[in-house]
Design an enzyme around this catalytic site. Sequence first.
Site: not given
Ligand code: ATP
Length: 332
Positions: A111, A197, A200
Amino acid sequence: MTRVLSGIQPTGDIHLGNYLGALRQWALDQHEHDSFYCAVDLHAITVQQNPEELRAKTLETMATLVAVGLDPEVCTLFVQSHVPYHTELSWLLECTVSFGELRRMTQFKDKSMKQGDSGQEHVSAGLFTYPALMAADILIYDADRVPVGDDQRQHLELTRDVAERFNSRYGETFVLPSAAIPKIAARVMDLQEPTNKMSKSAESALGAVGIFEDVESIAKKFKRAVTDSSNEVRFDFESKPGVSNLLSILGAATDRDPELLAEDYAQYGALKADTADAVISVLEPVQLRRSELLADPAELDRIIARGAEKAGEVAAVTVSRAKEAMGFLSPS
Ligand code: ATP
Ligand code: LTN
């Protein structure tokens, strides 16, 4: 009874990765364990947020948690900043974790680098100390089990290390938590860049599937998903990331083994179409519940207020236990 805690950041649009990797497990866990789930707004501000947007996203995230099936009568749903004990315990843990441990966190490295790449020089100190706040979120509820996606594995290991160090320095205070990571779809990949991955903050709007997207748009994104040129359906993330990602998503949505599913397909087109259909069937009830909930905003306010009260009662006890163990003078 096992205690469960997990959190999600109220930023961006909640996507299929969040749902399959985390939220779906939360909904199952609530019926078996004493479960606490929160929108981690204090984590969101590690990068600059627009205040109006943060407020709106926090409400929207809470509505989403209810829409995915979390029942406020069954589990505790709250907003992290409504329980100020989290920030208090976070400081105690910042003084327990080491600089070197924080520096090794890959999420920080990724990040902080991303901030630099986007021309933003500012990397907040909070982005660096973030895992101490996350450890506080978990340890404050004596959580045994933390359902998360694979990207949070390292933060969970750090949380255990910090809890162990605290316990050995000051006496048994915290429960050691374990990550509960799903076997399938623990890391849903971006549909356009399947080696990244799904996130968001994805680069391409076509890469992430929002859980509230309309069905035509979901179908279109799967149709356009990046695969490869060999037209051979096989589950192998190393050499076939795009196809393997589709198989994982289909496997998670239909509760089947992605490796076995591969045998059913000879063409990418059919795999894409079936994956889209399976995802739409999983998301449709979630979409329906959300529209019902948004029609009654007062109910959401009540849920949030009750959650803060329930979470606060538990958190207060743990923080005073930790402060006592560390040698803080208690106010008489
Ligand atoms: P960003 O990628 O912008 O940091 P994020 O999509 O990872 O955000 P979070 O709020 O940080 O969202 O994550 C919420 C939950 O979703 C966490 O338990 C995280 O491990 C899970 N998660 C996030 N992205 C994925 C993914 N691509 N596949 C599976 N689980 C995910
Ligand atoms: N770091 C997590 C969000 C998060 C969390 C938590 C997850 C904050 N506190 C406590 C589980 C338990 C993320 O970025 N997805």
